[in-house]
Structure formats: C-alpha cells, structure tokens
Design a protein around this motif. Structure first.
Motif, PDB file in Angstrom:
ATOM      1  N   ARG A 232       0.750  -1.348  -0.072  1.00 20.80           N
ATOM      2  CA  ARG A 232       0.030   0.092  -0.001  1.00 20.80           C
ATOM      3  C   ARG A 232       0.912   1.032  -0.142  1.00 20.80           C
ATOM      4  NH1 ARG A 232      -1.290   2.981   4.270  1.00 20.80           N
ATOM      5  NH2 ARG A 232      -2.941   4.418   4.174  1.00 20.80           N
ATOM      6  N   ARG A 233       1.958   1.208   0.718  1.00 20.47           N
ATOM      7  CA  ARG A 233       2.751   2.483   0.933  1.00 20.47           C
ATOM      8  C   ARG A 233       3.163   2.780  -0.330  1.00 20.47           C
ATOM      9  NH1 ARG A 233       5.945   1.070   6.291  1.00 20.47           N
ATOM     10  NH2 ARG A 233       6.355  -0.738   5.014  1.00 20.47           N
ATOM     11  N   ALA A 234       4.016   1.852  -1.036  1.00 20.09           N
ATOM     12  CA  ALA A 234       4.740   2.005  -2.279  1.00 20.09           C
ATOM     13  C   ALA A 234       3.507   2.467  -3.402  1.00 20.09           C
ATOM     14  CB  ALA A 234       5.229   0.696  -2.630  1.00 20.09           C
ATOM     15  N   LEU A 235       2.283   1.876  -3.347  1.00 19.28           N
ATOM     16  CA  LEU A 235       1.463   2.330  -4.304  1.00 19.28           C
ATOM     17  C   LEU A 235       1.009   3.743  -3.952  1.00 19.28           C
ATOM     18  CD1 LEU A 235      -0.853   2.066  -6.331  1.00 19.28           C
ATOM     19  CD2 LEU A 235      -2.275   0.796  -4.669  1.00 19.28           C
ATOM     20  N   ILE A 236       0.837   4.373  -2.974  1.00 17.32           N
ATOM     21  CA  ILE A 236       0.531   5.732  -2.607  1.00 17.32           C
ATOM     22  C   ILE A 236       1.531   6.537  -3.206  1.00 17.32           C
ATOM     23  CG2 ILE A 236       0.229   7.370  -0.825  1.00 17.32           C
ATOM     24  CD1 ILE A 236      -1.144   5.163   0.997  1.00 17.32           C
ATOM     25  N   VAL A 237       2.746   6.166  -2.851  1.00 22.37           N
ATOM     26  CA  VAL A 237       3.863   7.193  -3.230  1.00 22.37           C
ATOM     27  C   VAL A 237       3.922   7.202  -4.897  1.00 22.37           C
ATOM     28  CG1 VAL A 237       6.391   7.323  -3.468  1.00 22.37           C
ATOM     29  CG2 VAL A 237       5.099   6.929  -1.300  1.00 22.37           C
ATOM     30  N   ARG A 238       3.715   5.874  -5.292  1.00 26.77           N
ATOM     31  CA  ARG A 238       3.856   5.861  -7.059  1.00 26.77           C
ATOM     32  C   ARG A 238       2.780   6.877  -7.459  1.00 26.77           C
ATOM     33  NH1 ARG A 238       5.901   0.652 -10.126  1.00 26.77           N
ATOM     34  NH2 ARG A 238       7.580   0.028  -8.921  1.00 26.77           N
ATOM     35  N   THR A 239       1.530   6.702  -7.125  1.00 27.16           N
ATOM     36  CA  THR A 239       0.325   7.537  -7.748  1.00 27.16           C
ATOM     37  C   THR A 239       0.494   8.788  -7.470  1.00 27.16           C
ATOM     38  OG1 THR A 239      -0.926   5.331  -7.183  1.00 27.16           O
ATOM     39  CG2 THR A 239      -2.034   7.415  -8.028  1.00 27.16           C
TER      40      THR A 239
END
Length: 309
Positions: free
Chosen positions: A45-52
C-alpha cells in the motif's frame, strides 16, 4: 522512500474530484481508495500511494484538481505496474516480520541486488550508480527489510549552498540517494538504519563531514524517520516540474542516460517521444535534511529560504 505517509484511518467516500493537496493528507479519500486497490491487487500500500502521487500531477489541471475517475485510473495503472515489479524481485526481499533488535546490519550489501530492488520498487525505478549500499536484513535468510544507498553528493546547487552557509566543502558531503523500506519492516527501521550508516561512514570515510538527503512532501513524505535519527532540516529547494516520458515519470538524469540529453524538444523531435511536464506551481518545496557525521547536528533557526534551481 516508502515511509507510510498516512496510516490506516477510515475516510469518507467522495464522488467528485480531489486536489493534489488533499491527496497528500492523512485523511484523504485517496488514501482509502489506495488501500482498497492495494488489497485487491496484492501490492504494498505505501509503495502504491507514493507511485500514484508521483503521477497525479500529470493528470491534474492548472489548479491542481484531479477528476476522481482519473485518480482511480492512475491508482489502478500504478498498482498493476507495481505488482509486475514486485514479481520481478520475488526471492530477493524478505516477506517475514522480525523485531528490530533481531535484524542484522549489512554495511556492504550486494550492489547488483540493491540495483535490482531499487530499479523495480523505488518510486524513481532506478538506482544511483556507484553507490555504497546498506541494509537491515532478516536473521533467517539474510534478505533485506530496509535498504538505502549512499554516494558523494552530486547536487551542485545544494553543495554550493552548504559550503557557503556552513563552511562544509562539497567534496566532504555524502548523499542518501535512495531509501526503501518494506511493509514487513518494524517501526523505526529506517531511523535505525540511518544511524548505523552514519557510524559506518565515520569509520570508512574519515574525511566525510556531512550526510544529506532530499525529502519531497509532494509524495507524502515528512522526514520523520530522519528526524528520529537526529537529522535536521537545513534548507528547502524550490520544485522543478515533474517530467513524464510516454506517461511514466522520468528524471533529467534518466533522460541523459537514455538519450544523451535532457533537452525535451530535442528528444521529442529526434526520438519521436511524448514528453509532458507539470507546472512547478502545483508542487511544494523539497526539504534538505542534514546530519553531521561527527558530533551533534545543529538546528537552523528561523525561516528557511528556498534555493532556486
């Protein structure tokens, strides 16, 4: 870096759009939507938030507004990309949780494996060449749960200002250029890793005087892990536009590596590439956090004047 920008608070649903400023907040509807997408596609989740967050400026209007359907589409696209990237490093990273005191510090983590992990999982999707890599690895398989790379500072603007304002020669400044911490990492893993990196540099690079890093609040980062490791915010740097090559974020360094130039018009014309840039007016200043390698790191009082790029 992938320190969790928000947490797990429930947020209200929304049918309209959102702003870039709202998307960065802990209680943004974007946060809840990201959690749902991450759970469905089985990505961090954390990686997805940053990428988006890195890609939302590309679809925002001049006022920083993003249509909700566009935001959802970016979440899904980034999640699918992240899922493919996670599959490529399976077996290289730890999937088990261990207490912080059980993790093992690696001061010479394998550069090939570090490059593979950073190139697939870090939001920049690249490694800094020639870096010294450090990791906290699990005690069972020796796989990393937190990872960072350090190299001599190459950012001339920051180096000149530190030399001018603090009388620290640029040649004695090292930069933490990449940090990635997996969701299995225990609390305070990054701050503990940074403290060990400082001690290792003190021994192996006796002429080094300072560690620096850039913290980008546009991606939800606050620098809390650096503050916990006794780093201090010494200056800010005004943003430059985020660049997108064929709808994927790209840095000027990556453009120069691929095309031998960062001239956008030249790349578009000669190589038939699509390049977009968001306005820097949509973005917040980055913070430069610093840590003296020997002795305490002093605070800088008063207002911080942003450096112009």
């Amino acid at each position: 870096m992938t320190v969790d920008p928000w947490g797990q608070q429930a947020v209200p649903s929304v049918q309209a759009g959102l702003t870039l400023a709202d998307a960065r907040l802990r209680d943004s509807p974007f946060s809840r939507q990201a959690s749902e997408v991450a759970l469905k596609l089985k990505v961090e989740r954390r990686a997805l938030i940053v990428r988006t967050l890195l890609h939302l400026p590309r679809v925002a209007d001049d006022n920083g507004q993003v249509g909700w359907q566009l935001a959802q589409a970016e979440l899904k696209r980034c999640a699918e990309e992240l899922r493919a990237d996670q599959a490529k490093v399976r077996g290289l990273v730890s999937t088990d949780s261990f207490p912080l005191q059980d993790l093992v510090f690696k001061g010479d983590y394998d550069s090939t494996e570090a490059e593979t992990i950073f190139s697939h999982l870090h939001y920049l999707r690249s490694a800094r060449q020639g870096s010294r890599n450090y990791a906290l690895v699990d005690p069972m398989y020796g796989l990393p749960v937190s990872l960072c790379s350090v190299s001599p500072l190459e950012w001339k603007l920051v180096g000149r200002q530190l030399s001018k304002q603090f009388q620290i020669p640029a040649a004695k400044i090292w930069d933490v250029s990449r940090v990635y911490s997996f969701e299995v990492a225990p609390p305070n893993a990054i701050s503990y890793l940074l403290a060990r990196v400082r001690s290792d540099l003190r021994q192996k690079e006796p002429t080094a005087e300072l560690l620096t890093t850039a913290v980008d609040p546009n991606l939800g980062f606050t620098g809390s892990s650096y503050q916990a490791a006794n780093w201090r915010r010494w200056m800010t740097v005004a943003p430059r536009p985020y660049l997108y090559l064929n709808d994927d974020y790209v840095t000027p360094r990556q453009l120069r590596t691929r095309f031998s130039t960062a001239n956008l018009k030249h790349i578009e014309k000669k190589f038939d590439q699509k390049i977009a840039a968001c306005s820097p007016d949509l973005l917040l200043d980055s913070s430069i956090f610093c840590c003296r390698i020997n002795g305490a790191t002093e605070s800088v009082p008063g207002e911080l004047t942003p450096l112009r790029r």
